[in-house]
Scaffold this active site. Structure first.
Site, PDB file in Angstrom:
ATOM      1  CG  PHE A 118      -1.810   1.058   1.494  1.00 47.62           C
ATOM      2  CD1 PHE A 118      -3.047   1.087   0.862  1.00 47.62           C
ATOM      3  CD2 PHE A 118      -1.487   2.081   2.380  1.00 47.62           C
ATOM      4  CE1 PHE A 118      -3.951   2.115   1.103  1.00 47.62           C
ATOM      5  CE2 PHE A 118      -2.387   3.111   2.630  1.00 47.62           C
ATOM      6  CZ  PHE A 118      -3.619   3.126   1.993  1.00 47.62           C
ATOM      7  CD  GLU A 122       3.727  11.526  -2.497  1.00 48.78           C
ATOM      8  OE1 GLU A 122       4.049  12.731  -2.548  1.00 48.78           O
ATOM      9  OE2 GLU A 122       2.965  10.973  -3.310  1.00 48.78           O
ATOM     10  CG  ASP A 234     -11.984   3.459   8.591  1.00 49.91           C
ATOM     11  OD1 ASP A 234     -11.295   4.203   9.306  1.00 49.91           O
ATOM     12  OD2 ASP A 234     -13.032   3.821   8.027  1.00 49.91           O
ATOM     13  CD  GLN A 273       1.506  -6.407  47.630  1.00 47.68           C
ATOM     14  OE1 GLN A 273       2.017  -5.461  48.242  1.00 47.68           O
ATOM     15  NE2 GLN A 273       0.429  -7.017  48.053  1.00 47.68           N
ATOM     16  N   GLY A 333      14.967  -8.003  33.361  1.00 46.90           N
ATOM     17  CA  GLY A 333      16.200  -7.350  33.804  1.00 46.90           C
ATOM     18  C   GLY A 333      17.312  -7.461  32.772  1.00 46.90           C
ATOM     19  N   GLY A 334      18.520  -7.754  33.227  1.00 45.46           N
ATOM     20  CA  GLY A 334      19.701  -7.782  32.346  1.00 45.46           C
ATOM     21  C   GLY A 334      19.517  -8.676  31.122  1.00 45.46           C
ATOM     22  CD  GLU A 357      -2.127  -0.347   8.243  1.00 45.48           C
ATOM     23  OE1 GLU A 357      -3.336  -0.309   8.496  1.00 45.48           O
ATOM     24  OE2 GLU A 357      -1.580  -1.258   7.592  1.00 45.48           O
ATOM     25  CB  THR A 359       1.179   8.997  14.250  1.00 46.80           C
ATOM     26  OG1 THR A 359       0.260  10.094  14.151  1.00 46.80           O
ATOM     27  CG2 THR A 359       2.281   9.139  13.204  1.00 46.80           C
TER      28      THR A 359
HETATM   29  N1  CAA Z   1     -13.561   6.154   5.121  1.00 51.57           N
HETATM   30  C1  CAA Z   1     -13.886   6.590   3.899  1.00 51.57           C
HETATM   31  N2  CAA Z   1     -13.650   7.868   3.493  1.00 51.57           N
HETATM   32  C2  CAA Z   1     -13.060   8.713   4.366  1.00 51.57           C
HETATM   33  C3  CAA Z   1     -12.691   8.296   5.664  1.00 51.57           C
HETATM   34  C4  CAA Z   1     -12.968   6.969   6.027  1.00 51.57           C
HETATM   35  N3  CAA Z   1     -12.646   6.522   7.244  1.00 51.57           N
HETATM   36  N4  CAA Z   1     -12.110   9.329   6.294  1.00 51.57           N
HETATM   37  C5  CAA Z   1     -12.114  10.370   5.435  1.00 51.57           C
HETATM   38  N5  CAA Z   1     -12.680   9.979   4.273  1.00 51.57           N
HETATM   39  C6  CAA Z   1     -12.907  10.789   3.094  1.00 51.57           C
HETATM   40  C7  CAA Z   1     -13.871  11.872   3.531  1.00 51.57           C
HETATM   41  O1  CAA Z   1     -15.185  11.475   3.186  1.00 51.57           O
HETATM   42  C8  CAA Z   1     -13.435  13.102   2.771  1.00 51.57           C
HETATM   43  O2  CAA Z   1     -14.159  13.259   1.586  1.00 51.57           O
HETATM   44  P1  CAA Z   1     -15.367  14.357   1.520  1.00 51.57           P
HETATM   45  O3  CAA Z   1     -14.688  15.666   1.762  1.00 51.57           O
HETATM   46  O4  CAA Z   1     -15.895  14.132   0.156  1.00 51.57           O
HETATM   47  O5  CAA Z   1     -16.297  13.987   2.621  1.00 51.57           O
HETATM   48  C9  CAA Z   1     -11.992  12.843   2.364  1.00 51.57           C
HETATM   49  O6  CAA Z   1     -11.733  11.458   2.661  1.00 51.57           O
HETATM   50  C10 CAA Z   1     -11.039  13.715   3.116  1.00 51.57           C
HETATM   51  O7  CAA Z   1     -11.239  13.535   4.499  1.00 51.57           O
HETATM   52  P2  CAA Z   1     -10.701  14.574   5.551  1.00 51.57           P
HETATM   53  O8  CAA Z   1     -11.229  15.946   5.230  1.00 51.57           O
HETATM   54  O9  CAA Z   1     -11.002  14.042   6.899  1.00 51.57           O
HETATM   55  O10 CAA Z   1      -9.134  14.573   5.248  1.00 51.57           O
HETATM   56  P3  CAA Z   1      -7.928  15.278   5.977  1.00 51.57           P
HETATM   57  O11 CAA Z   1      -7.009  15.802   4.937  1.00 51.57           O
HETATM   58  O12 CAA Z   1      -8.403  16.222   7.033  1.00 51.57           O
HETATM   59  O13 CAA Z   1      -7.131  14.039   6.639  1.00 51.57           O
HETATM   60  C11 CAA Z   1      -6.602  12.364   8.253  1.00 51.57           C
HETATM   61  C12 CAA Z   1      -7.672  13.203   7.556  1.00 51.57           C
HETATM   62  C13 CAA Z   1      -7.377  11.487   9.204  1.00 51.57           C
HETATM   63  C14 CAA Z   1      -5.619  13.189   9.036  1.00 51.57           C
HETATM   64  C15 CAA Z   1      -5.873  11.506   7.187  1.00 51.57           C
HETATM   65  O14 CAA Z   1      -5.038  12.296   6.386  1.00 51.57           O
HETATM   66  C16 CAA Z   1      -5.055  10.392   7.782  1.00 51.57           C
HETATM   67  O15 CAA Z   1      -5.582   9.338   8.136  1.00 51.57           O
HETATM   68  N6  CAA Z   1      -3.699  10.585   7.897  1.00 51.57           N
HETATM   69  C17 CAA Z   1      -2.821   9.519   8.291  1.00 51.57           C
HETATM   70  C18 CAA Z   1      -2.295   8.823   7.076  1.00 51.57           C
HETATM   71  C19 CAA Z   1      -2.005   7.377   7.323  1.00 51.57           C
HETATM   72  O16 CAA Z   1      -2.708   6.688   8.045  1.00 51.57           O
HETATM   73  N7  CAA Z   1      -0.967   6.873   6.683  1.00 51.57           N
HETATM   74  C20 CAA Z   1      -0.642   5.502   6.789  1.00 51.57           C
HETATM   75  C21 CAA Z   1       0.293   5.127   5.727  1.00 51.57           C
HETATM   76  S1  CAA Z   1       0.061   3.475   5.198  1.00 51.57           S
HETATM   77  C22 CAA Z   1       0.892   2.462   6.254  1.00 51.57           C
HETATM   78  O17 CAA Z   1       1.433   2.854   7.244  1.00 51.57           O
HETATM   79  C23 CAA Z   1       0.807   1.030   5.872  1.00 51.57           C
HETATM   80  C24 CAA Z   1       2.016   0.280   6.177  1.00 51.57           C
HETATM   81  O18 CAA Z   1       2.950   0.319   5.430  1.00 51.57           O
HETATM   82  C25 CAA Z   1       2.068  -0.597   7.353  1.00 51.57           C
END
Ligand code: CAA
Length: 379
Positions: A118, A122, A234, A273, A333-334, A357, A359
């Protein structure tokens, strides 16, 4: 846990003890990933747990899947993560892909023959994922991708990548999601990260230079990439939380075992304890995390994915994993600080669970947004 789940995890425990555990200390030191272990998990039927059988999945529930991840994580957090990220890719293709995308990509992923990855983050767009700069410019029959993705779990070992790139203007609405295969012209791998933990799970940069991706590889429609990413995350966050529970449980088990046998001041240290309070807190926090993971999994199984619960589960279970593994090193411990016992490895592996996924600060942002919305609703 029902009878089926007991059987499933019992047999999986045996597989992990025989096939994963013996390699972990060595491979953690060498930073070595073994495809045969992943394929073995595939043969075992746990690389596509929740996908329907028509796509080669096991057709089980998200709760079953959480138990599976917890069990793998007790032996290896990195292999559990490889399974979970590949499974998130499958969920995305199943939920947002069309029939031909599902038929083309899912069977090899569910069977464990291939790994999925996934690509959202960036260098300047981590928490603020909507600010990503990789572009996908429309051309005849497809798109040209340009940009660099960072910290990609399974980068280099995965064959199928879900890549978020900008097709429109600024912000989340200008983002689209694409399926990109390893081997496409213009798609190369950048540096492999040297990390504190997750050493058997490769983390790489992905570099796109005029990489042509055909129209048929666009998921949903242009501009829907952020929805695809957030929808996948999610569920992915609950999977990371389940891995956190496995990590905590292993650290707790090691601590109890050690405290019962280690003698100091002419008695097992378990009898002090101070240690009992510590172990009881570790067990209580682990169980509380597990229950939250299960509540989030139930919402997914009931087709009513509760993003707030998903974030709460991720926050609680991974903060707990950090605390419990740190305490486990203290109990031992150690020797706990040496690689003679696995607890220091689990402590290093726990740290990044609080980061990936989203912070745990971002999880709190998501939770707070839901609280605000609920309040407006009730007002
Ligand atoms: N399900 C579906 N759609 C969603 C949603 C959800 N849970 N949450 C938001 N959206 C949609 C919204 O509907 C919205 O669209 P509309 O404006 O049309 O309603 C759009 O996405 C934008 O949503 P926000 O306005 O809430 O967006 P934002 O810019 O304010 O950001 C945030 C929200 C929660 C901070 C988000 O940017 C975020 O989750 N950031 C963290 C990024 C992340 O998790 N990165 C992980 C990298 S992958 C990884 O780590 C995998 C790995 O390698 C192990």
């Amino acid at each position: 846990m029902n009878e089926f789940q007991k059987e499933l995890t019992g047999a999986l425990r045996k597989f992990c003890r025989e096939n994963i555990e013996p390699h972990m200390e060595h491979d953690d030191h060498e930073g070595k990933f073994r495809m045969e272990i992943f394929k073995g998990l595939g043969d075992y039927g746990v690389t596509g747990v929740t996908l329907p059988t028509e796509f080669g999945g096991a057709g089980l529930t998200y709760l079953d899947y959480c138990y599976v991840l917890e069990e793998i994580a007790k032996h290896s957090v990195p292999y559990a993560v490889t399974v979970s990220v590949s499974s998130m890719v499958q969920t995305i293709i199943k939920e947002y892909g069309n029939k031909s995308q599902q038929e083309k990509y899912l069977p090899k992923l569910t069977s464990g023959e291939e790994i999925g990855a996934f690509a959202l983050s960036e260098s300047h767009a981590g928490s603020d994922a909507g600010a990503l700069k990789t572009t996908a410019k429309k051309t005849t029959g497809g798109y040209l991708l340009n940009g660099t993705k960072m910290w990609i779990t399974s980068g280099g070992i995965a064959k199928t990548y879900i890549v978020m790139a900008r097709t429109g203007g600024e912000g989340s609405k200008g983002v689209s999601a694409f399926i990109v295969r390893d081997g496409e012209k213009g798609f190369t791998f950048g540096k492999a990260e040297k990390k504190m933990g997750w050493k058997t799970s490769p983390t790489r940069e992905l570099v796109f230079e005029n990489c042509f991706v055909p129209d048929e590889n666009l998921l949903l429609t242009e501009g829907k990439g952020f929805t695809v990413a957030m929808g996948g995350l999610d569920r992915g966050r609950v999977a990371i939380a389940a891995i956190g529970v496995g990590c905590s449980q292993r650290a707790l088990d090691e601590s109890i075992k050690y405290a019962l046998t280690r003698q100091q001041f002419k008695q097992p240290i378990f009898d002090f304890q101070g240690l009992q309070f510590m172990l009881s807190d570790m067990a209580t926090e682990t169980e509380a995390s597990r229950l939250l993971v299960h509540a989030a999994a139930h919402s997914i199984d009931n087709n009513a994915t509760d993003s707030k619960l998903c974030s709460m589960a991720k926050l609680k279970a991974t903060d707990t994993a950090m605390r419990v593994t740190t305490d486990a090193v203290q109990v031992l411990g150690g020797v706990g600080y040496t690689s003679e016992y696995p607890v220091e490895r689990f402590m290093r592996d726990a740290k990044v669970l609080q980061i990936v996924e989203g912070t745990n600060q971002i999880q709190r942002v998501v939770i707070a947004r839901h609280l605000k919305k609920e309040n407006e609703h009730h007002a």
